[in-house]
Structures are given as structure tokens and as C-alpha cells.
Design a protein around this motif. Structure first.
Motif, short mmCIF file in Angstrom:
data_model
loop_
_atom_site.label_atom_id
_atom_site.label_comp_id
_atom_site.label_asym_id
_atom_site.label_seq_id
_atom_site.Cartn_x
_atom_site.Cartn_y
_atom_site.Cartn_z
N TYR A 122 0.87 -1.17 0.00
CA TYR A 122 0.00 0.00 0.00
C TYR A 122 0.91 1.22 0.00
O TYR A 122 1.76 1.37 0.89
N THR A 123 0.74 2.09 -0.97
CA THR A 123 1.63 3.25 -1.02
C THR A 123 0.88 4.47 -1.51
O THR A 123 -0.03 4.37 -2.35
N SER A 124 1.22 5.61 -0.97
CA SER A 124 0.59 6.86 -1.36
C SER A 124 1.23 7.33 -2.66
O SER A 124 2.23 8.04 -2.67
N THR A 125 0.64 6.91 -3.77
CA THR A 125 1.25 7.16 -5.07
C THR A 125 0.20 7.58 -6.09
O THR A 125 -0.98 7.24 -5.97
N GLN A 126 0.66 8.28 -7.10
CA GLN A 126 -0.18 8.65 -8.24
C GLN A 126 -0.11 7.60 -9.34
O GLN A 126 -0.92 7.64 -10.26
N VAL A 127 0.87 6.70 -9.27
CA VAL A 127 1.18 5.83 -10.41
C VAL A 127 1.38 4.38 -9.96
O VAL A 127 2.48 3.84 -10.07
N PRO A 128 0.35 3.71 -9.46
CA PRO A 128 0.55 2.36 -8.89
C PRO A 128 1.13 1.35 -9.86
O PRO A 128 1.98 0.54 -9.48
N HIS A 129 0.70 1.37 -11.12
CA HIS A 129 1.22 0.38 -12.07
C HIS A 129 2.70 0.63 -12.38
O HIS A 129 3.47 -0.32 -12.55
N LEU A 130 3.09 1.91 -12.45
CA LEU A 130 4.50 2.21 -12.66
C LEU A 130 5.33 1.77 -11.47
O LEU A 130 6.44 1.23 -11.62
N ILE A 131 4.83 2.02 -10.25
CA ILE A 131 5.58 1.64 -9.06
C ILE A 131 5.74 0.13 -9.00
O ILE A 131 6.79 -0.38 -8.58
#
Length: 784
Positions: free
Chosen positions: A206-215
């Protein structure tokens, strides 16, 4: 009530945020969860001589040497002059900025983890520090990365021949500009929580991100895992602004520790970590020469741009996105025939650069708009008239500018005219004179810009990036109850995307958005997307949802026609039902027939089902262009340097307005951030690279008392290249305020011969400009 495209409906997201039921990374509860804290470098540049762990806690304290199998963050580029940096998640041999992670400590609570971090001893050998681009580029300067020949990540060059223009131009304006380094300051800082799911055989983060697929891609690459072994979930995200669209070292170390220890590990960023160690942005230097005829018509621009990008290249966008965007966007909305520009992405001992709302364009807009006003003063004309003279007119649309930007639709001079009318520019000279008679100093300023939104494959590939966005995908499904489920790999970070893409589906499927559930940001549940950045969410995710919804609507009509015993072309989908004349079947009846009563359907019915996944990108790949003009009236107190914003108007065009309420909110928020850039925000370092703005008492953000009551005006020039004519608008309002406000300040300072060319335009800088102008005038008088 209509809830489709154009409806001014409240955000679906607001209920959970206002009721306190939203779930951010810090809210997640999990058994056996431990917290992480980091030992961060106290020096800006040093060799790591040794690391001593507290005795008895070796299994809770990790250096890079312990993290076997974890590789560096290495953002690649195919551009010929690019130097790649290896950013180890924990510093390996050297530290290159204050706040860089050296050691990770884990414990049952954050307080205990911080106590462990305090007990770690790191022996550092100081090295020379580069805090400015000038010292970093000096001859024989200490290199940040030993394998490089210099301290340049990248140089670029764009050239057209200016020889004849230099000879014939009636007016030559030379200026140097600078913009301060900033932090993004989202309401929620970064955060990540990871655990190993034994059943799925997956690392779940779980991460506070705008780009989950990139991460997910970045985590898999750096950790040596197959992407099928990684699932990334972005829960509620409290603001991103570009800060959360790159792979973070903490995400990697939290993931490694969770897998290694067999228990959930979480880290959440505190505000001091953000202000000292978080990624930075915006720090530019410009040297510009503009050539014009005696009417103020721009003939050519020659520029050098230096960008202080910090110590490391961020993944996947590299350290060079800012300079690439600066060089390509400096001409802005102007009809410019000749242009030369050289950019330098310079490595210094500061945190690395990430994209930030507007990516380079706040800086280039500031530089170009101040130059337009300087030309106007040189030819003795009203800056508004010179601006409108040079803006690309509507009659030239579509228009390809000098750097290859394809402006799709619009009338840029008309936007400037409308902004001038809204702020009553015609009467301003009288108001200014009346104020001057009472000792008050007013100024008016304008700033025009274009916002390249949803630029895609060809644009990103031209920057040499290893990871390039392509088709955005979305899934739309008619559920057994007759409601609709939408799944998008994009992510909402506060911009209302759950609502606006539901409105697109509502348009096709004739359902109220309350019956449309939107799921986003989970790589295990949603189709692939490169995520939320570059003002692409509504154009790309909205376009994909539109395409999938259109196909689902067709399939619904086919099933509905069978139940109505007619042909599909004889039916109409409206009001949540398929109609043939007065007869109708509801979406619920159609869904139940497909899922629960297939005996009602013929054997030769279409078997594609009620679940559609489609990919989409606009018919041009260079982006669709929003544009606007901002206008401001200010009062400057020449005794204190204080600036009061008396009036502020925005006239913008973002094509079709999907939700005017959300659009206005985007404009208010963006303009507020732009005012921070113009007047307040500045990350300051001393000569040793120590950050001096490590609290919100030192790093000044504008609040309600510092912000004006914005007034907005709109036109609509739908793009013919995107679905529904939509253009992105997420970054636009943050681009123009510096140009408008500083032009207004300079207008107010005209009687003193003073000029501001650096932001933020703080009281100190304003007073210094007044004193410098006075000293120069006195020296000239003495010489005469």
C-alpha cells in the motif's frame, strides 16, 4: 437530474473524506505491524567510513549491505549526453544530500524505531559541497558521481538561425531570471506499508502514489521479482502534485524488510522529512535575449536555462524532464518565428528533482511573461497590447509552433481580452493615478500560457525515457443488480477523478452517478495505466471509460432488443432502460437476464458479455492544449515591501467542461499554489548544503489570509482529437501566477525604476530592488 458530462455535481469522494471514513496509508491497521524510521545523512556530501549498529538490535537495523538482492534506482535515457545516476535505496559508499537514507530501523512503534535510529553511529568523511549550479559547473569541481566527466545530467540544444534578426531587430531586451527551489507540501506526505501474502505468493504494498502500475514495475525491477509477484495498492492519497509519481527509496526498503522479516512494515513521512529530504522542484536560472521590431512584435528569442536538479535522477522520468520541458515550452502561446535555447540539468548536493504541478512551465511562463512586459516598456506600449499582438490568433489554429507543439484549438488573444475586461484594465490608469495621489502604489499584470495535457507516446519517447505511456485502459461492467462498475488503473489524489469518469460513463449508460462505482489504483484489480500526471487523467482515463462505456451501451441495447423482441437499431438507451417506443426494459432486468436468467436469451446471443475493457489515446499523440490568461492588480507598500493582491482573475479554456464545479476547484487550488511560488515558497540552503527551511515556520505557504477571492471566466473550444473534446486542466492554474503578479509588482515599482526578476518576490527582494534602483540613479546623477 442530469449527472453526465457538463453537470455541476458534488464529488463522489467527498462523503468519505468529510465523514472521516477515508483510508490513507497511516490509517491501515494490520496484525504484527511494525514501523520504520531512517538514519538520514547530516551532511550534504561525504564518504561513509563505517556504520555501527546498537548492540543486540542487529536484526532490526539494516544498511545497504544487509539488503541482499535490492538494486539501485537507475532511471535510464537514450539521449546522447545523458549521465545516469545509481541511487541506492540506502546510501552505499557516499551520501550526496542532507537527509539521504543511510540506515533503516524497524520496531513495534515509530517512537521505538526512532530511538534505534538515534543509537546508530555513522562515521562520515566530509567532501566539498555544491549548493549552486555555478559551483557545480566550476572548473575542477568535485564530482558528485565519480564515473562522470562533470556534474551535468544532460545538456540539450534547440537552434534556429538568429543571425539576420540580430542585425535588424529594432529592440533587444536582455534579462536574467531565477526561480526558487520549492517543496510540494501535499497534505499527506509519502507513506508505504508492505507485507508478503503467502497465499498469493506476492509482495503487497500500500503506497501513497499517483502511479501504482509504474511503481509495481519499478519495485519488481529493483527487487529482482517478477511483476506477478508484486501488487501495488494506492489507498486514499492526500495530494500528489507530481511528488508521488516516482519510485521512492522508502518504498523499496519497506518492501524488502517486509519480505525479509515476514511481517508488515510501514513508514510514513513526517513534515520535517518532507521539507529536508523530500524531492524538490522549480529551481531555474535563465539568461534571455529577446528581439523585436519597433511595435513590439517578437522576432526571436535566444535563451540559456540552468536547472538545479539535485543529486539523483528520479525513476522513471529522470532528472532531465524539467529542462526538456523548459526548452520545449519557453515560447509558450506566442507566434515566434526564430528560437534558440540551450538547457543544462546540473547535479548538486540537494534532494533530487521530481515533476511538480506544471513541470517547468511556471518557470518558463514567468521568464517569457516578464520579457513581454520588458519589450512593451522598451517600445512604449501597453503590455496587454504587445501581448495580444504576439499571441497565436484563433485564425491560425491548429498551429504548430517553433518547437513542434501542436496547438489544437482556441483563441489566445481573445482569452487575454476577456481577462482584461474582467479586471477592468481600461480604467486602471485612472485608478492607479488616484491611488498614487494618496501615496499608494498599484500595479496591474497579465500572464498567458498554454498547458500541454495528456501528451503521450511520441513526446515521452523523444525525451529518451525507457518507460513510455501508451494506451490508457479501463473496464466498465454492468453488474447483476443493474448498477455499473468502472475500473481504472489511474489514481485520484484529490482531483475528483472518481466523479468525473463516472460522469462520462453516466453519459453513455444513462445512469445517475450514484449507481456507478469507480475503483482505481490497485494493480491487482484494474487494467494497466501509467497513472495520474501530465494533466492526463480526464483525457486518458475519461477517454478509455468513454470508449468502454460506448461498447457496453451497444451490448446492452442488443440484449434489451431481444427482450423487447425487436432489432437493436430500433431501441434507445435512456433513463436507465432500453426503450422501443413506450415499451422498455430496465438495466436491472437486462443484467438479471444475462447473469441470472440466461434461459430467457437465445443460444445465438452475443457472448462478449456485460464487461468491457478498452484501450484509448487521443487521435494525436502530442497532447491537447488548454490555455488561459491570468490578470492581477496589486498594491505594494514601498516602506515594507509587502504585496497585497487586490484583484485576481482567470480566463481559461480547457475544451469541454466535464464538471464545472470540480474545474473551478482545480483552478482555485492551482492558483493558490502558483501564488505560493510567486510570493512565498523557497527552500533555502547554507553554503554547506544544510536546509534552513525545515519547518512550516520557515517554509512559508500561503493561507486564506494571503489569497485573493479569485474570479473565473471560461470559454470552451473542444479538441477534435480527444473524446468529447476534453482537455486536461489539472496543472494550468499553477503556471501563470508568478508572471501576472511580478508583472503587476514591476508596474507598481515603475516610478522608482525598480524591477523584480527573481521569485518568490518577497518583501526583502522588493525593498532590495528599490534600494538598488535608487543607488544606481544616485550614481548616475553623481557621474553627470
Amino acid at each position: 437530474m442530469k449527472t453526465g458530462i457538463g453537470a455541476k455535481v458534488p464529488r463522489k469522494e467527498d462523503a468519505r473524506h468529510l465523514n472521516g471514513t477515508a483510508q490513507f496509508v497511516g490509517d491501515i491497521k494490520m496484525s504484527h505491524l511494525w514501523e520504520a524510521a531512517y538514519v538520514r545523512s547530516p551532511l550534504a556530501h561525504a564518504k561513509i567510513k563505517s556504520i555501527t549498529k546498537p548492540e543486540g538490535f542487529e536484526d532490526r537495523v539494516f544498511s545497504m549491505a544487509d539488503m541482499v538482492g535490492l538494486g539501485p534506482i537507475a532511471a535510464q535515457s537514450t539521449l546522447p549526453t545523458y549521465n545516469q545516476s545509481n541511487h541506492w535505496p540506502l546510501a552505499k559508499d557516499k551520501v550526496r544530500f542532507v537527509g539521504e537514507c543511510i540506515v533503516m530501523c524497524v520496531a513495534p512503534t515509530r517512537a521505538e524505531a526512532e530511538d534505534l535510529a538515534e543509537a546508530v553511529i555513522v562515521d562520515l568523511e566530509p567532501l566539498p559541497v555544491h549548493v549552486t549550479v555555478d559551483t557545480a559547473l566550476a572548473p575542477n569541481a568535485e564530482k558528485l558521481h565519480d564515473e562522470w566527466e562533470n556534474n551535468l545530467f544532460l545538456t540539450t540544444q534547440f537552434d534556429t538561425d538568429l543571425t539576420e534578426i540580430r542585425k535588424t531587430a529594432a529592440v533587444v531586451v536582455e534579462r536574467e531570471y531565477s526561480t526558487a527551489r520549492q517543496c510540494m507540501a501535499p497534505m499527506e506526505g509519502k507513506g508505504a506499508l508492505a507485507y508478503w501474502d503467502g497465499k498469493a505468493d506476492q509482495l503487497v504494498i500500500y503506497t501513497s502514489t499517483q502511479v501504482p502500475h509504474l511503481i509495481r514495475t519499478g519495485l519488481a525491477e529493483c527487487m529482482g521479482l517478477d511483476q506477478g509477484e508484486v501488487r501495488v495498492i494506492a489507498p486514499d492519497v492526500g495530494g500528489g502534485f507530481g511528488y508521488k509519481c516516482v519510485l521512492q527509496p522508502e518504498e523499496l526498503t519497506v518492501g524488502w524488510a517486509a519480505k525479509h522479516l515476514g511481517r508488515p512494515i510501514r513508514w510514513t513521512e513526517d513534515r520535517r522529512e518532507h521539507l529536508t529530504a523530500g524531492a524538490n522542484t522549480r529551481e531555474h536560472k535563465y539568461k534571455m535575449t529577446a528581439y523585436a521590431d519597433d511595435t513590439g512584435r517578437l522576432l526571436g528569442v535566444d535563451a540559456d536555462i540552468w536547472v538545479d536538479v539535485g543529486a539523483y535522477s528520479v525513476w522513471p522520468f529522470t532528472a532531465c524532464l524539467e529542462a526538456a520541458q523548459a526548452g520545449g515550452n519557453l515560447p509558450g502561446p506566442y507566434d515566434l518565428g526564430a528560437y534558440a535555447c540551450r538547457t543544462y540539468s546540473v547535479a548538486t548536493n540537494k534532494p533530487g528533482f521530481t515533476p511538480y504541478r506544471g513541470v517547468a512551465r511556471p518557470g518558463v511562463c514567468f521568464a517569457m511573461e516578464l520579457t513581454i512586459d520588458a519589450i512593451a516598456r522598451a517600445v512604449g506600449r501597453d503590455p496587454l497590447d504587445v501581448r495580444r499582438l504576439n499571441l497565436v490568433p484563433g485564425s491560425k489554429m491548429p498551429y504548430t509552433n517553433i518547437t513542434g507543439k501542436f496547438y489544437d484549438t482556441g483563441d489566445y488573444p481573445e482569452a487575454a481580452r476577456q481577462a482584461a475586461e474582467m479586471i477592468d484594465a481600461k480604467s486602471f490608469a485612472k485608478r492607479k493615478a488616484e491611488a498614487a495621489s494618496t501615496g499608494r502604489h498599484l500595479g496591474i499584470g497579465f500572464s498567458s500560457f498554454t498547458e500541454q495535457s495528456a501528451h503521450g507516446t511520441k513526446v515521452f519517447a523523444s525525451w529518451g525515457l525507457a518507460l513510455v505511456p501508451g494506451y490508457e485502459q479501463a473496464m466498465v461492467k454492468l453488474a447483476p443488480t443493474g448498477s455499473v462498475e468502472v475500473k481504472s488503473g489511474n489514481q485520484t489524489t484529490g482531483q475528483g477523478l472518481e466523479t468525473t469518469i463516472a460522469q462520462v460513463a453516466s453519459d453513455w449508460l444513462s445512469l445517475d452517478i450514484s449507481s456507478i462505482k469507480v475503483t482505481m489504483g490497485d494493480t491487482g484489480m484494474t487494467p494497466y495505466s501509467t497513472g495520474a500526471y501530465a494533466s492526463r487523467g480526464m483525457v486518458m482515463a475519461g477517454g478509455a471509460v468513454s470508449k468502454a462505456s460506448e461498447e457496453l451501451a451497444r451490448r446492452i441495447r442488443v440484449l434489451g432488443a431481444h427482450l423487447l423482441q425487436c432489432k437493436a437499431e430500433e431501441t434507445e438507451l435512456k433513463d436507465g432502460a432500453v426503450f422501443r417506443g413506450a415499451a422498455s426494459v430496465s438495466l436491472k432486468q437486462i443484467a438479471q437476464a444475462w447473469y441470472l436468467r440466461p434461459d430467457l436469451l437465445p443460444d445465438n446471443i452475443e457472448t462478449t458479455g456485460m464487461e468491457v475493457t478498452e484501450g484509448y489515446k487521443p487521435t494525436i499523440d502530442t497532447g491537447v492544449f488548454t490555455y488561459a490568461t491570468h490578470a492581477a492588480v496589486v498594491e505594494v507598500d514601498i516602506e515594507t515591501g509587502k504585496v497585497d493582491i487586490l484583484d485576481y482573475v482567470i480566463f481559461e479554456d480547457c475544451g469541454t467542461r466535464v464538471n464545472p464545479l470540480i474545474l473551478d476547484g482545480q483552478s482555485y487550488g492551482g492558483a493558490a499554489q502558483g501564488i505560493g511560488t510567486a510570493l512565498f515558497e523557497e527552500v533555502i540552503y547554507d553554503s554547506a548544503g544544510q536546509p534552513l527551511t525545515s519547518t512550516l515556520a520557515d517554509y512559508i505557504l500561503p493561507g486564506p489570509a494571503e489569497l485573493p477571492s479569485f474570479r473565473l471566466g471560461h470559454s470552451e473550444s473542444p479538441s477534435p482529437y480527444s473524446r468529447h473534446g476534453i482537455k486536461g486542466v489539472g496543472e494550468g492554474a499553477a503556471i501563470a501566477p508568478s508572471g501576472a503578479l511580478v508583472n503587476a509588482i514591476n508596474d507598481a515599482l515603475t516610478p522608482f525604476g525598480a524591477e523584480i526578476n527573481s521569485i518568490p518576490a518577497t518583501p526583502h527582494r522588493i525593498l532590495q530592488a528599490i534600494f538598488d534602483a535608487r543607488d544606481a540613479r544616485e550614481m548616475l546623477e553623481a557621474a553627470e
